[in-house]
Design a protein around this motif. Structure first.
Motif, PDB file in Angstrom:
ATOM      1  N   UNK A  32       0.999  -1.308   0.420  1.00 39.73           N
ATOM      2  CA  UNK A  32       0.724  -0.054  -0.184  1.00 39.73           C
ATOM      3  C   UNK A  32       1.062   1.753  -0.001  1.00 39.73           C
ATOM      4  N   UNK A  33       0.400   2.143  -1.206  1.00 36.20           N
ATOM      5  CA  UNK A  33       1.108   3.893  -1.106  1.00 36.20           C
ATOM      6  C   UNK A  33       0.254   4.497  -0.394  1.00 36.20           C
ATOM      7  N   UNK A  34       1.159   5.309   0.708  1.00 39.70           N
ATOM      8  CA  UNK A  34       0.153   7.130   1.276  1.00 39.70           C
ATOM      9  C   UNK A  34       0.404   8.092  -0.220  1.00 39.70           C
ATOM     10  N   UNK A  35      -0.726   8.490   0.156  1.00 41.87           N
ATOM     11  CA  UNK A  35      -0.872   9.677  -1.056  1.00 41.87           C
ATOM     12  C   UNK A  35      -0.271  10.345  -0.805  1.00 41.87           C
ATOM     13  N   UNK A  36       0.905  11.499  -1.566  1.00 44.75           N
ATOM     14  CA  UNK A  36       1.721  12.725  -1.743  1.00 44.75           C
ATOM     15  C   UNK A  36       0.585  13.694  -1.178  1.00 44.75           C
ATOM     16  N   UNK A  37       0.224  14.533  -0.459  1.00 42.74           N
ATOM     17  CA  UNK A  37      -0.540  15.724   0.213  1.00 42.74           C
ATOM     18  C   UNK A  37       0.558  16.461   0.245  1.00 42.74           C
ATOM     19  N   UNK A  38       1.621  17.074   0.989  1.00 43.53           N
ATOM     20  CA  UNK A  38       2.933  17.689   1.394  1.00 43.53           C
ATOM     21  C   UNK A  38       4.104  17.474   0.967  1.00 43.53           C
ATOM     22  N   UNK A  39       4.540  18.621   0.503  1.00 40.52           N
ATOM     23  CA  UNK A  39       5.966  18.644  -0.300  1.00 40.52           C
ATOM     24  C   UNK A  39       6.982  17.443  -0.151  1.00 40.52           C
ATOM     25  N   UNK A  40       7.001  17.216   1.584  1.00 32.47           N
ATOM     26  CA  UNK A  40       8.039  16.670   2.116  1.00 32.47           C
ATOM     27  C   UNK A  40       7.592  14.762   2.310  1.00 32.47           C
ATOM     28  N   UNK A  41       6.091  14.609   1.777  1.00 32.78           N
ATOM     29  CA  UNK A  41       5.787  13.373   1.603  1.00 32.78           C
ATOM     30  C   UNK A  41       6.879  12.522   0.536  1.00 32.78           C
TER      31      UNK A  41
END
Length: 281
Positions: free
Chosen positions: A252-261
């Protein structure tokens, strides 16, 4: 009776909202002193509304719509209408057989996957489960987002006492599909009544939902510490579930929400080693 779909898009400007839905002349705006404007439309009784969720190649149509509400923050008008909630039935009729509701809802969820929507697990402690085990955990937890690729049988379906919630993301948009079963109609041998709510919101609105009060407007500076804390809780929960026989979907891959993700907590190597040993192959 109009058959032209009501068009919404997370983050659309009020001008775009009004122009694209100009044929709906009875739209109303509820302006609250707290600084929020609510853009509302309610379909007449026995009229089946349609809403088109505009998300590029992942766009889709919601039938049997009862009402829609969009939210705008007067302190951040540049964000547009950042959150829409669409209430609908599964069919034009109020009552529906529980097994038909199960089939229709799971077919809808899986059609979203085909369009490119990806399953989302809240950072807040939610373990990375899939398949039958994810549904089993949802029955126990009550708030967990089960794997939309897994179709439960009727017995499992009815064990979701009041319904369930499935969450997705696609580029910079989040989608929550929430099904609620009326509690007085839970006899599997009699028709039930279901309400379906689609909530469509922007990345920023989703990120802000993890914070309260004025912190919502400072979410970018607070994001890293919040996610580190929450992911640590996730890993601790996964190790706890492993001891109960669960296996973890480390793909499972979390979405990129913040530039530091993607952001990871420190000193979790021991937890991750245990999780990797019990990952789904």
């Amino acid at each position: 009776m109009t058959t032209i779909p009501f068009i919404i898009q997370a983050g659309m400007s009020t001008e775009d909202y009004q122009q694209k839905n100009s044929h709906y002349v009875k739209k109303r705006i509820d302006k609250q002193p707290a600084g929020l404007n609510f853009y509302e439309y309610r379909w007449p009784v026995k009229e089946n509304g349609q809403v088109r969720v505009d998300a590029g190649s992942a766009s889709f149509l919601i039938p049997n719509v009862l009402s829609i509400v969009g939210t705008e923050d007067t302190e951040a008008l540049s964000r547009g209408i950042y959150d829409f909630s669409i209430n609908s039935g599964l069919t034009p009729d109020e009552f529906i057989e529980h097994d038909q509701a199960r089939i229709l809802l799971m077919s809808h969820l899986q059609s979203l996957l085909t369009l490119g929507w990806k399953p989302y697990l809240e950072f807040h402690i939610y373990p990375r489960l899939s398949g039958k085990q994810s549904f089993q955990f949802a029955i126990e937890d009550g708030f967990y987002t089960p794997d939309p690729t897994y179709t439960p049988d009727l017995d499992e379906w009815m064990k979701l006492k009041y319904g369930g919630t499935w969450t997705f993301f696609n580029e910079k948009v989040f989608l929550e599909v929430r099904l609620r079963r009326e509690s007085q109609f839970i006899d599997v041998n009699r028709p039930g009544v279901y309400l379906l709510t689609h909530t469509v919101l922007t990345n920023e609105a989703k990120a802000q939902s993890y914070f309260k009060g004025e912190e919502r407007y400072k979410w970018q500076s607070l994001w890293a510490d919040e996610i580190k804390k929450d992911k640590r809780k996730r890993y601790e929960k996964e190790v706890e579930l492993i001891q109960q026989g669960y296996r973890i979907n480390t793909r499972y891959v979390d979405p990129i929400i913040h530039p530091d993700d993607p952001i990871e907590p420190e000193d979790v190597e021991e937890l991750l080693a245990i999780i990797e040993q019990h990952a789904i192959e």
